[in-house]
Design an enzyme around this catalytic site. Structure first.
Site, short mmCIF file in Angstrom:
data_model
loop_
_atom_site.label_atom_id
_atom_site.label_comp_id
_atom_site.label_asym_id
_atom_site.label_seq_id
_atom_site.Cartn_x
_atom_site.Cartn_y
_atom_site.Cartn_z
N ASP A 115 0.84 -1.20 0.00
CA ASP A 115 0.00 0.00 0.00
C ASP A 115 0.87 1.25 0.00
O ASP A 115 2.11 1.15 0.07
CB ASP A 115 -0.96 0.00 1.21
CG ASP A 115 -0.26 -0.36 2.52
OD1 ASP A 115 0.99 -0.32 2.57
OD2 ASP A 115 -0.96 -0.67 3.50
N HIS A 168 -7.48 -3.92 10.18
CA HIS A 168 -7.18 -3.65 8.77
C HIS A 168 -5.97 -4.47 8.31
O HIS A 168 -5.10 -4.82 9.09
CB HIS A 168 -7.03 -2.15 8.48
CG HIS A 168 -5.72 -1.53 8.84
ND1 HIS A 168 -5.54 -0.17 8.89
CD2 HIS A 168 -4.50 -2.05 9.18
CE1 HIS A 168 -4.28 0.09 9.22
NE2 HIS A 168 -3.63 -1.02 9.39
N ASN A 180 -7.59 -2.09 14.30
CA ASN A 180 -9.01 -2.23 13.91
C ASN A 180 -9.21 -3.42 12.95
O ASN A 180 -10.26 -3.56 12.35
CB ASN A 180 -9.50 -0.93 13.25
CG ASN A 180 -8.70 -0.58 11.99
OD1 ASN A 180 -7.80 -1.30 11.59
ND2 ASN A 180 -9.04 0.55 11.36
#
Ligand code: PGA
Length: 248
Positions: free
Chosen positions: A67, A137, A135
């Site tokens: 990413d 991700h 969270n």
């Protein structure tokens, strides 16, 4: 999903590096997807040490970043292109033409489509190394009611912005958006390693360990759809109350 316990981050880094070295011994031109963040740092240090002692050759390896922040130029110290270069690539014999990064300065929709196409042309990862956010991700696939399958632009979640603020100087404008491989792109990998270390990850790892459903609000749960996922968690990140074994 296979769970392996590591004693500490350095032990975890050695274990992950060993898997990468084995992959490259079997397939010297393996395509590997690489994560950023604090968790994989010991793995990169260990890979550099393996290279320096002649245990591994990166000359044909193809590396794809998972990413990237949108809008950060590759020379920005917090860009993920810079991170991989600084912590790993520049210390080993990877070839420049085999390094693939998202174009953070291009239109994000176009950058995502181009990156997915490059992955497709290259045959998708032989091995993907992943971190996990508090969270749940994976890459920058944030919790959402619907998950984009392939590479896509994403607005970063408040928890991610808060967690990553530590990397930026006080008062510095932090990127609010990113482009990430989608869970669909990641699940096309032949083998997946998920790394978690530190007490801050114990809760999210407990959730993953107990979960039995695929929930787009918890992107890590998509990894249940893959047949070859190994989780390497260190003592601090290991789900509390679960027996810690070398391999479980
Ligand atoms: P960290 O980031 O290794 O810095 O905790 C992991 C992630 O957010 O994927």
């Amino acid at each position: 999903m296979r769970w392996i316990a590591a004693e500490n981050p350095s032990d975890q880094g050695c274990m992950a590096a060993e898997i990468i070295c084995r992959c490259l011994q079997k397939k010297p031109d393996a395509l590997i997807a690489f994560p950023t963040g604090s968790t994989p740092l010991p793995m990169y240090a260990s890979l550099v040490a393996c290279y320096q002692s002649g245990q591994v050759d990166f000359s044909r390896m193809r590396g794809f970043n998972l990413d990237e922040y949108a809008g950060l130029p590759p020379e920005h110290p917090q860009s993920y292109a810079f991170f991989l270069w600084e912590n790993f690539y520049r210390h080993v014999n990877v070839q420049q033409q085999n390094i693939f990064v998202l174009d953070a300065l291009a239109d994000p929709v176009q950058a995502a489509a181009d990156y997915e196409e490059k992955l497709k042309q290259a045959g998708y990862p032989d091995l993907a190394i992943l971190g996990i956010g508090i969270n749940g991700h994976i890459g920058f696939n944030e919790p959402a009611s619907v998950q984009e399958a392939f590479c896509h632009p994403v607005q970063l979640a408040p928890e991610t912005l808060a967690a990553n603020a530590r990397f930026f100087s006080p008062g510095e404008k932090t990127p609010q958006s990113a482009v990430t491989m989608g869970m669909g792109s990641i699940l096309k990998s032949r083998k997946i390693i998920l790394l978690a270390s530190g007490k801050g990850k114990a809760k999210v790892m407990a959730r993953l360990k107990q979960m039995t459903q695929i929930d787009p609000m918890f992107p890590a749960s998509f990894l249940f759809l893959h047949r070859d996922v190994t989780v390497i968690a260190d003592r601090d990140a290991w789900p509390q109350g679960e027996m810690m074994t070398a391999e479980s």
